[in-house]
Design an enzyme around this catalytic site. Sequence first.
Site, PDB file in Angstrom:
ATOM      1  N   ALA A 121      17.099  56.416  28.396  1.00 53.53           N
ATOM      2  CA  ALA A 121      16.702  55.238  29.182  1.00 53.53           C
ATOM      3  C   ALA A 121      17.783  54.198  29.434  1.00 53.53           C
ATOM      4  O   ALA A 121      17.666  53.409  30.363  1.00 53.53           O
ATOM      5  CB  ALA A 121      15.504  54.568  28.524  1.00 53.53           C
ATOM      6  N   GLY A 125      17.857  50.976  34.146  1.00 55.66           N
ATOM      7  CA  GLY A 125      17.567  50.898  35.585  1.00 55.66           C
ATOM      8  C   GLY A 125      16.221  51.537  35.897  1.00 55.66           C
ATOM      9  O   GLY A 125      15.363  50.925  36.548  1.00 55.66           O
ATOM     10  N   LYS A 126      16.023  52.758  35.397  1.00 56.37           N
ATOM     11  CA  LYS A 126      14.778  53.454  35.758  1.00 56.37           C
ATOM     12  C   LYS A 126      13.611  52.961  34.921  1.00 56.37           C
ATOM     13  O   LYS A 126      12.469  52.950  35.392  1.00 56.37           O
ATOM     14  CB  LYS A 126      14.980  54.959  35.673  1.00 56.37           C
ATOM     15  CG  LYS A 126      15.998  55.394  36.723  1.00 56.37           C
ATOM     16  CD  LYS A 126      16.235  56.852  36.805  1.00 56.37           C
ATOM     17  CE  LYS A 126      17.435  57.110  37.695  1.00 56.37           C
ATOM     18  NZ  LYS A 126      18.712  56.547  37.132  1.00 56.37           N
ATOM     19  N   ASP A 188      16.295  61.338  32.727  1.00 57.58           N
ATOM     20  CA  ASP A 188      17.444  60.985  33.580  1.00 57.58           C
ATOM     21  C   ASP A 188      18.655  61.403  32.748  1.00 57.58           C
ATOM     22  O   ASP A 188      19.226  60.600  32.017  1.00 57.58           O
ATOM     23  CB  ASP A 188      17.427  59.483  33.866  1.00 57.58           C
ATOM     24  CG  ASP A 188      18.498  59.073  34.864  1.00 57.58           C
ATOM     25  OD1 ASP A 188      18.837  59.880  35.743  1.00 57.58           O
ATOM     26  OD2 ASP A 188      19.003  57.940  34.755  1.00 57.58           O
ATOM     27  N   CYS A 241      22.944  62.455  38.035  1.00 54.75           N
ATOM     28  CA  CYS A 241      23.825  61.973  39.102  1.00 54.75           C
ATOM     29  C   CYS A 241      24.922  63.014  39.340  1.00 54.75           C
ATOM     30  O   CYS A 241      26.097  62.679  39.464  1.00 54.75           O
ATOM     31  CB  CYS A 241      24.373  60.588  38.793  1.00 54.75           C
ATOM     32  SG  CYS A 241      25.173  60.458  37.217  1.00 54.75           S
TER      33      CYS A 241
END
Length: 464
Positions: A121, A125-126, A188, A241
């Site tokens: 986390a 951001g998310k 993520d 990413c």
Amino acid sequence: MGRSAHRPRRQEARTSVLPATLLERLGPLLGDEVRALELALSSPSPTSIRLNPRKRFALHAAPVPWCANGRYLDERPAFTLDPLLHAGAYYVQEASSMLLEQAVIACGLRDRDILALDLCAAPGGKSTHLLSLLSEGSLLVANEPDHARRHILAENIWKHGAVNAMITGSDPSDLRALPAMFDLVLVDAPCSGEGMFRKDPFARAQWSPALVAACAATQRSIVQHAWNALAPGGTLLYSTCTWEPAENEAQLIPLVAEGGISVELPLDPSWGIVSDEVDGAIGYRCYPHRVRGEGFFLSALKKPGDLVARMKTVEEDPGAAWPWLSTAGSCGSVELRDLRYAFPSRWSAQLRTLGNALRMHAPGTPFAERKGEAWAPHAAAALSLALERTVFPEVQLDLAQALAYLSGEALPASAAAGTALVTHKGSALGWVHGAGRRWNNRWPAPWRIRSQRSSAPRVSWQGS
Ligand code: SAM
């Protein structure tokens, strides 16, 4: 992945070109668009922010098409010299990664109260995006195994202000104790970072096929634990990413083979986001030559079965004992290491289960800290959406005073006494304690800004 121990010097990193091996690997994905990608990676990164819809500030700026509160700024301002950043009115976030919003909507995750886990986390951001998207009756567990990054995650979540979040610091293997627990797990994942080459020269310098393989191995383990922790009918959101298929579809195909169902996102073709399907795994890629943002990959996968409705349980309301909380019967409170935390009482049964299984950093929003025999309001309480603003006197600060406050300075006063809340443009910032001719500063030392000077422009808020 963690940074290599021997970082290249900045100058070397800036002048390096895309590695030839990477160009070869991008060929099958992009064909003759590879050159356009290279060109885009040589141009400046766009600047974007995501407004916090519950702290309501507006500015004239182009919208990020796939995110209701996403905005592009024409130039990069001196964000740290904007008190509203510290007040949690917005989060500086790369635009492509805001695509998460489309997956949350398409998977119906806004329509019910859910138990959600953001497994990787930090810096948040998310997590803060999810907190703006999910219902206030949902609970988000924001997990980050890295100690230093976890503190930044906590700071960002507390500045956002939602009270329906807890912060943990577990390795994903701890999820073995929580089978079928969550309705949503966001992974993520730490990755080889190809999509960040333009923003982060070090990502470019440390890239290698070996790094891709190492990341893929880490991701395999994270995804397996995440999938097992997902309830029947639950959703896995997987993002990186990087564009590498080994770090993206290859992680999801085994889950599709186990019955996982890839969710199609109804994206507007004009947005320029590319979708691919490999062996039943649908993935969405953002490329900097096609979208105004960095490189990003996102996929949504449903676990077979039906979600079970969450039971509502109500426990003690700390509102009466803690007058600066306006939680109106919806929160319980728990003490941990000389701090008092508010958490949504409907999740108290899960709090106990989660607390036994995970490494707890913050079981909710800290709203009080022990000062000898008494309790004083915690910095997070000032920034919380549950703050009862009528309880403390307020000291309004102009820009110069707010920057002095955020730097840790005491503020001059004529007859200051007790605890007061400092505000800027009506937004709560933090606490001061009166000492006659000055207000002593209670802004947390690790959050202080280091310099009040910059030649960069200021963020121009509507009405300012
Ligand atoms: N989701 C974050 C956001 O939107 O701000 C960014 C997450 S970043 C891409 C990946 C994070 O995963 C890093 O904070 C890193 O410390 C963490 N991480 C590294 N190894 C991990 C592991 N084995 N399990 C879970 N998280 C890990």
